[in-house]
Design a protein around this motif. Structure first.
Motif, PDB file in Angstrom:
ATOM      1  N   ALA A 139      -3.235  16.660   2.925  1.00  0.00           N
ATOM      2  CA  ALA A 139      -4.307  15.670   2.945  1.00  0.00           C
ATOM      3  C   ALA A 139      -3.932  14.543   3.898  1.00  0.00           C
ATOM      4  O   ALA A 139      -2.776  14.142   3.957  1.00  0.00           O
ATOM      5  CB  ALA A 139      -4.538  15.102   1.551  1.00  0.00           C
ATOM      6  N   THR A 140      -4.908  14.038   4.626  1.00  0.00           N
ATOM      7  CA  THR A 140      -4.633  12.882   5.477  1.00  0.00           C
ATOM      8  C   THR A 140      -4.707  11.618   4.619  1.00  0.00           C
ATOM      9  O   THR A 140      -5.207  11.631   3.492  1.00  0.00           O
ATOM     10  CB  THR A 140      -5.666  12.746   6.606  1.00  0.00           C
ATOM     11  N   VAL A 141      -4.217  10.514   5.199  1.00  0.00           N
ATOM     12  CA  VAL A 141      -4.268   9.220   4.530  1.00  0.00           C
ATOM     13  C   VAL A 141      -5.707   8.894   4.131  1.00  0.00           C
ATOM     14  O   VAL A 141      -5.986   8.512   2.991  1.00  0.00           O
ATOM     15  CB  VAL A 141      -3.686   8.141   5.471  1.00  0.00           C
ATOM     16  N   GLU A 142      -6.622   9.102   5.073  1.00  0.00           N
ATOM     17  CA  GLU A 142      -8.040   8.861   4.815  1.00  0.00           C
ATOM     18  C   GLU A 142      -8.564   9.663   3.634  1.00  0.00           C
ATOM     19  O   GLU A 142      -9.230   9.136   2.743  1.00  0.00           O
ATOM     20  CB  GLU A 142      -8.818   9.347   6.039  1.00  0.00           C
TER      21      GLU A 142
ATOM     22  N   HIS B 262     -11.408   2.352   5.436  1.00  0.00           N
ATOM     23  CA  HIS B 262     -10.713   1.709   6.547  1.00  0.00           C
ATOM     24  C   HIS B 262     -10.419   0.244   6.272  1.00  0.00           C
ATOM     25  O   HIS B 262      -9.400  -0.292   6.696  1.00  0.00           O
ATOM     26  CB  HIS B 262     -11.498   1.916   7.844  1.00  0.00           C
ATOM     27  N   ASP B 263     -11.298  -0.402   5.516  1.00  0.00           N
ATOM     28  CA  ASP B 263     -11.036  -1.799   5.144  1.00  0.00           C
ATOM     29  C   ASP B 263      -9.759  -1.925   4.321  1.00  0.00           C
ATOM     30  O   ASP B 263      -8.930  -2.784   4.584  1.00  0.00           O
ATOM     31  CB  ASP B 263     -12.220  -2.370   4.345  1.00  0.00           C
ATOM     32  N   VAL B 264      -9.597  -1.067   3.322  1.00  0.00           N
ATOM     33  CA  VAL B 264      -8.401  -1.200   2.479  1.00  0.00           C
ATOM     34  C   VAL B 264      -7.142  -0.788   3.243  1.00  0.00           C
ATOM     35  O   VAL B 264      -6.063  -1.308   3.003  1.00  0.00           O
ATOM     36  CB  VAL B 264      -8.489  -0.422   1.143  1.00  0.00           C
ATOM     37  N   LEU B 265      -7.311   0.121   4.205  1.00  0.00           N
ATOM     38  CA  LEU B 265      -6.149   0.473   5.026  1.00  0.00           C
ATOM     39  C   LEU B 265      -5.675  -0.737   5.814  1.00  0.00           C
ATOM     40  O   LEU B 265      -4.482  -0.944   6.015  1.00  0.00           O
ATOM     41  CB  LEU B 265      -6.500   1.621   5.979  1.00  0.00           C
ATOM     42  N   LYS B 266      -6.621  -1.556   6.247  1.00  0.00           N
ATOM     43  CA  LYS B 266      -6.251  -2.789   6.954  1.00  0.00           C
ATOM     44  C   LYS B 266      -5.508  -3.722   6.006  1.00  0.00           C
ATOM     45  O   LYS B 266      -4.510  -4.327   6.392  1.00  0.00           O
ATOM     46  CB  LYS B 266      -7.509  -3.469   7.512  1.00  0.00           C
ATOM     47  N   VAL B 267      -6.013  -3.831   4.786  1.00  0.00           N
ATOM     48  CA  VAL B 267      -5.372  -4.741   3.832  1.00  0.00           C
ATOM     49  C   VAL B 267      -3.892  -4.390   3.658  1.00  0.00           C
ATOM     50  O   VAL B 267      -3.039  -5.269   3.629  1.00  0.00           O
ATOM     51  CB  VAL B 267      -6.092  -4.694   2.460  1.00  0.00           C
ATOM     52  N   VAL B 268      -3.589  -3.101   3.565  1.00  0.00           N
ATOM     53  CA  VAL B 268      -2.191  -2.730   3.354  1.00  0.00           C
ATOM     54  C   VAL B 268      -1.448  -2.515   4.677  1.00  0.00           C
ATOM     55  O   VAL B 268      -0.293  -2.111   4.695  1.00  0.00           O
ATOM     56  CB  VAL B 268      -2.043  -1.465   2.468  1.00  0.00           C
TER      57      VAL B 268
ATOM     58  N   GLY C 262       8.483   6.958   2.377  1.00  0.00           N
ATOM     59  CA  GLY C 262       8.203   6.607   0.984  1.00  0.00           C
ATOM     60  C   GLY C 262       7.465   5.283   0.862  1.00  0.00           C
ATOM     61  O   GLY C 262       6.517   5.161   0.079  1.00  0.00           O
ATOM     62  N   GLY C 263       7.884   4.305   1.635  1.00  0.00           N
ATOM     63  CA  GLY C 263       7.256   2.984   1.572  1.00  0.00           C
ATOM     64  C   GLY C 263       5.813   3.031   2.058  1.00  0.00           C
ATOM     65  O   GLY C 263       4.926   2.424   1.469  1.00  0.00           O
ATOM     66  N   GLN C 264       5.598   3.786   3.128  1.00  0.00           N
ATOM     67  CA  GLN C 264       4.234   3.914   3.653  1.00  0.00           C
ATOM     68  C   GLN C 264       3.350   4.652   2.663  1.00  0.00           C
ATOM     69  O   GLN C 264       2.196   4.268   2.442  1.00  0.00           O
ATOM     70  CB  GLN C 264       4.265   4.663   4.989  1.00  0.00           C
ATOM     71  N   GLN C 265       3.902   5.685   2.054  1.00  0.00           N
ATOM     72  CA  GLN C 265       3.123   6.430   1.053  1.00  0.00           C
ATOM     73  C   GLN C 265       2.704   5.501  -0.084  1.00  0.00           C
ATOM     74  O   GLN C 265       1.560   5.521  -0.524  1.00  0.00           O
ATOM     75  CB  GLN C 265       3.956   7.575   0.485  1.00  0.00           C
TER      76      GLN C 265
ATOM     77  N   VAL D 159      -0.184   3.530   0.820  1.00  0.00           N
ATOM     78  CA  VAL D 159      -1.409   4.325   0.792  1.00  0.00           C
ATOM     79  C   VAL D 159      -1.925   4.431  -0.648  1.00  0.00           C
ATOM     80  O   VAL D 159      -3.126   4.312  -0.903  1.00  0.00           O
ATOM     81  CB  VAL D 159      -1.183   5.728   1.386  1.00  0.00           C
ATOM     82  N   PHE D 160      -0.994   4.614  -1.590  1.00  0.00           N
ATOM     83  CA  PHE D 160      -1.427   4.697  -2.988  1.00  0.00           C
ATOM     84  C   PHE D 160      -2.008   3.368  -3.471  1.00  0.00           C
ATOM     85  O   PHE D 160      -2.943   3.348  -4.272  1.00  0.00           O
ATOM     86  CB  PHE D 160      -0.287   5.161  -3.885  1.00  0.00           C
ATOM     87  N   ILE D 161      -1.440   2.262  -2.975  1.00  0.00           N
ATOM     88  CA  ILE D 161      -2.035   0.961  -3.293  1.00  0.00           C
ATOM     89  C   ILE D 161      -3.459   0.908  -2.738  1.00  0.00           C
ATOM     90  O   ILE D 161      -4.401   0.517  -3.427  1.00  0.00           O
ATOM     91  CB  ILE D 161      -1.215  -0.185  -2.647  1.00  0.00           C
ATOM     92  N   ALA D 162      -3.599   1.334  -1.491  1.00  0.00           N
ATOM     93  CA  ALA D 162      -4.923   1.326  -0.869  1.00  0.00           C
ATOM     94  C   ALA D 162      -5.890   2.204  -1.661  1.00  0.00           C
ATOM     95  O   ALA D 162      -7.057   1.867  -1.829  1.00  0.00           O
ATOM     96  CB  ALA D 162      -4.834   1.803   0.577  1.00  0.00           C
TER      97      ALA D 162
END
Ligand SMILES: Nc1ncnc2c1ncn2[C@@H]1O[C@H](COP(=O)(O)OP(=O)(O)OP(=O)(O)O)[C@@H](O)[C@H]1O
Ligand SMILES: [Mg+2]
Lengths: 249, 275
Positions: free
Chosen positions: A93-96, A122-128, A143-146, A149-152
């Motif tokens: 799965a992609t981040v999106e 895309h808005d929440v991706l900007k937030v994080v 791991g940190g980036q993942q 993404v889960f926060i987003a």
């Protein structure tokens, strides 16, 4: 102050193994609450009870003023689990796609995702701060980036409160600071209440206005404790092992 | 018209094949990602007992199989609750029961007839006109069902806990999904053969997982690979008089190997371009 979460006389046991004995506390709108306690003291169990993943033996839990047995606004509740970083990393799965998934229940069965929904993603991706990664496979991120993404993913459905279970396990120190800053920003500028399990003394002293202390099947709530008080609490819990534990992850 | 398409039975085989080329990968992708690969084998063992019952009772084996496999699918879902920590045990139990019943029933059919072999290994000459209508009708229902619950299945496969918290009706979708698996197996057995259906569910997905860059892409590629395998497999098995199931699956295996080869060549190239 609006009460976001109320826990009253909550008792829980796995079979005959009593884990929580008659605990009560509440979280208000805008609170940043830290949960601390030794391994096995029932921190994760408490959060699973609040999310309705486990059923209490006794006591009541109210989310956004409603008893959880009749609560149905789950999209307003965010949850980042302790094992989020160890999910199936080969899932294609992609981040999106990962983030959009959290909008599915709102979009409803049988309907397709729309342009406005992708804009929210895309808005929440900007937030994080992950907007450049939207087309990447989730398994190829660190791991940190993942974790971001889960926060987003939880942010995309506009939560009122977020539960985080040791969200920084396995993440390097620099990214951890970064991550806590992000959570703090969500708390202060988006007014999302935070309930976070963490062994990190820094977050507790700098960010939390409530510290929920667990141990011996009980919970003690400290509101607006001073830094010295927090240090005292933590050293009481972890004793001499405190430093070891703090630098463990 | 090429010679091969002049025969009505070949036309039926190809139309049925195209439908199966959609069904198997669409179901397969969720089976693979949810680590339920064994469920295909399990339900096809039950399908065999359905076929033999159909032959014994001289009714439509297709309808009998549909009844048997859907019942078994629901049985698996029910059993899974009793063995929460060992979900695959439920699948194995149903598989054993299905196979045992099939073996007993086969021993009742005094002479093993040709028809049974067709069901086991796939036979393109056996898709009867009435079968084709069932395959088209139910096939379209299954394909559109999957598109309708595609996003929910995606979220559940990725993170069942989060999906459940987000309010996705996990239990209902699970039951619906196993029924779709059962129908897919029933519809595919004439062409692919009972013994090889689960391979056609899994191999195209295995290939596309190697190169797909998003879930959408993986889905799309799985369908392409399955279509190539099925259509080419039917044509090859016609000209060389081979069992269609084996031919189709062998082509899927060749595709998988080609994908691996393609990947390692690309890797080598990339390595060179860094120097
Ligand atoms: N599924 C389960 N079945 C039975 N007992 C369990 C289960 N999950 C946890 N426990 C027990 O409940 C107690 C509390 O576990 P919990 O995971 O809530 O602790 P925790 O405070 O989150 O610990 P940690 O800091 O290690 O994450 C432990 O003694 C654990 O052994
Ligand atoms: Mg825990």
């Amino acid at each position: 102050m609006n009460k976001i979460l109320e826990v009253n006389n909550l008792t829980f046991a796995y079979d005959k193994n009593l884990i929580l004995d008659n605990i009560s506390f509440e979280i208000n709108e805008g609170d940043f609450a830290g949960i601390v306690g030794p391994n096995g003291s029932g921190k994760s169990t408490l959060i699973k009870l609040i999310l309705g993943l486990l059923k209490p033996v006794k006591g009541t839990i109210k989310l956004l003023g409603k008893d959880i047995n009749s609560f149905n606004e789950w999209s307003k509740i965010g949850y980042i689990s302790q094992k989020a970083a160890s999910f199936n990393t080969s899932f294609p799965a992609t981040v999106e796609e990962t983030i959009a998934a959290n909008l599915y229940p709102q979009i409803g069965l049988f309907k397709r995702i729309k342009k406005e929904d992708m804009k929210k993603v895309h808005d929440v991706l900007k937030v994080v701060g992950m907007e450049d990664y939207s087309k990447q496979l989730i398994g190829n991120l660190s791991g940190g980036q993942q974790q971001k993404v889960f926060i987003a993913r939880t942010l995309v459905s506009s939560p009122k409160i977020m539960f985080l279970d040791e969200p920084t396990v396995g993440i390097d120190n620099k990214s951890q600071e970064n991550f806590y800053e992000l959570i703090y920003k969500l708390n202060t500028s988006m007014n999302i209440s935070i309930v976070m399990i963490s062994h990190d003394i820094g977050v507790m002293t700098e960010k939390a206005n409530k510290v929920l202390c667990m141990g011996n099947k009980k919970l003690i709530m400290h509101t607006n404790p001073s830094n010295t008080k927090i240090t005292e609490i933590l050293s009481e819990i972890y004793g001499d092992k405190m430093h070891l534990l703090l630098h463990h992850h | 018209m090429p010679e091969i398409l002049q025969y009505a039975f070949m036309q039926r085989a190809i139309i049925a094949g195209i439908i199966i080329g959609f069904l198997c990968p669409l179901i397969g992708i969720f089976i693979v990602l949810r680590r339920m690969s064994l469920i295909g084998d399990s339900l096809s063992h039950v399908a065999l007992s359905g076929v033999v019952t159909g032959i014994l009772l001289k009714t439509s084996p297709l309808i009998m199989t549909l009844i048997f496999s859907i019942t078994a699918a629901l049985g698996i879902e029910k059993l899974r609750k009793s063995y929460e920590k060992y979900a695959e045990l439920a699948i194995s139990i149903i598989m054993s029961a299905g196979m045992a019943i099939a073996v007993i029933l086969i021993s009742l059919v005094k002479s093993i007839n040709i028809d049974l072999f067709g069901y086991l290994f796939g036979n393109i000459t056996t898709v009867l006109p009435q079968d084709l209508w069932i395959i088209i009708g139910l096939g379209i229902i299954v394909i559109s069902s999957i598109f309708l619950i595609y996003k929910e299945l995606f979220y559940m496969s990725f993170d069942e806990e989060a999906a459940s918290l987000a309010g996705i009706p996990i239990k209902a979708i699970n039951i619906y999904f196993v029924i779709l698996i059962a129908i897919t197996i029933t519809l595919s057995m004439r062409i692919v053969g009972i013994l090889l259906i689960s391979s056609l569910m899994i191999l195209p997905v295995a290939s596309s997982l190697q190169i797909g860059k998003s879930f959408k892409e993986v889905t799309f590629l799985s369908i392409i690979f399955a279509q190539i395998s099925v259509i080419l497999g039917i044509i090859v098995s016609y000209y060389f008089e081979l069992a269609s199931g084996g031919t189709i699956v062998l082509i899927s295996v060749i595709i998988l190997l080609s994908v691996f080869a393609f990947k390692s060549i690309r890797k080598l190239k990339n390595r060179h371009s860094y120097h």
